[in-house]
Write a protein that holds these residues in place. Sequence first.
Motif, mmCIF file in Angstrom:
data_model
loop_
_atom_site.group_PDB
_atom_site.id
_atom_site.type_symbol
_atom_site.label_atom_id
_atom_site.label_comp_id
_atom_site.label_asym_id
_atom_site.label_seq_id
_atom_site.Cartn_x
_atom_site.Cartn_y
_atom_site.Cartn_z
ATOM 1 N N ASP A 173 0.311 -0.356 -0.089
ATOM 2 C CA ASP A 173 -0.205 -0.032 0.101
ATOM 3 C C ASP A 173 1.348 1.107 0.223
ATOM 4 O O ASP A 173 0.448 2.299 -0.296
ATOM 5 N N ARG A 174 2.011 0.892 1.234
ATOM 6 C CA ARG A 174 2.540 2.146 0.979
ATOM 7 C C ARG A 174 3.160 2.526 -0.236
ATOM 8 O O ARG A 174 3.555 3.302 -1.184
ATOM 9 N N LEU A 183 2.372 1.840 -3.499
ATOM 10 C CA LEU A 183 1.207 1.735 -4.601
ATOM 11 C C LEU A 183 1.355 3.543 -4.287
ATOM 12 O O LEU A 183 1.280 4.468 -5.291
ATOM 13 N N ARG A 184 1.154 4.024 -3.068
ATOM 14 C CA ARG A 184 0.635 5.543 -2.789
ATOM 15 C C ARG A 184 1.850 6.105 -3.216
ATOM 16 O O ARG A 184 1.519 7.554 -3.852
ATOM 17 N N ALA A 185 3.038 6.110 -3.047
ATOM 18 C CA ALA A 185 4.213 6.513 -3.444
ATOM 19 C C ALA A 185 4.141 6.650 -4.679
ATOM 20 O O ALA A 185 4.937 7.855 -5.124
ATOM 21 N N ALA A 237 2.140 6.205 -6.988
ATOM 22 C CA ALA A 237 0.631 7.258 -7.682
ATOM 23 C C ALA A 237 0.657 8.659 -6.864
ATOM 24 O O ALA A 237 0.501 9.698 -8.152
ATOM 25 N N LYS A 238 2.035 9.148 -6.356
ATOM 26 C CA LYS A 238 1.850 10.645 -6.079
ATOM 27 C C LYS A 238 2.701 11.612 -7.348
ATOM 28 O O LYS A 238 2.564 12.468 -7.328
#
Length: 86
Positions: free
Chosen positions: A55-56, A58-60, A62-63
Amino acid sequence: MSDEQPWPHLCALLLTYNRFQYAVCTLRLFLQRARYSGELSLHVADDGSPSGYTDRLLRAVAKDVPLPAQVSSTNSERGGYGKSSS
């Protein structure tokens, strides 16, 4: 490919284990440079990284760059890459 034939679905597969910066860089650069007219999806096959790693990750990514519409992940809990990609 010819304009008359549809492009096949392409899934990018990232095999990873607790190498956050390498994984972020790999996905970011792939998604920034990929030029594909067909359907693109992404699968992250993790081999037991700490909780929340995918999750971390993919969030990183996607920024900086849009993720494909279809994103999936597995965690083989240290079962090896073969188990993760099966």
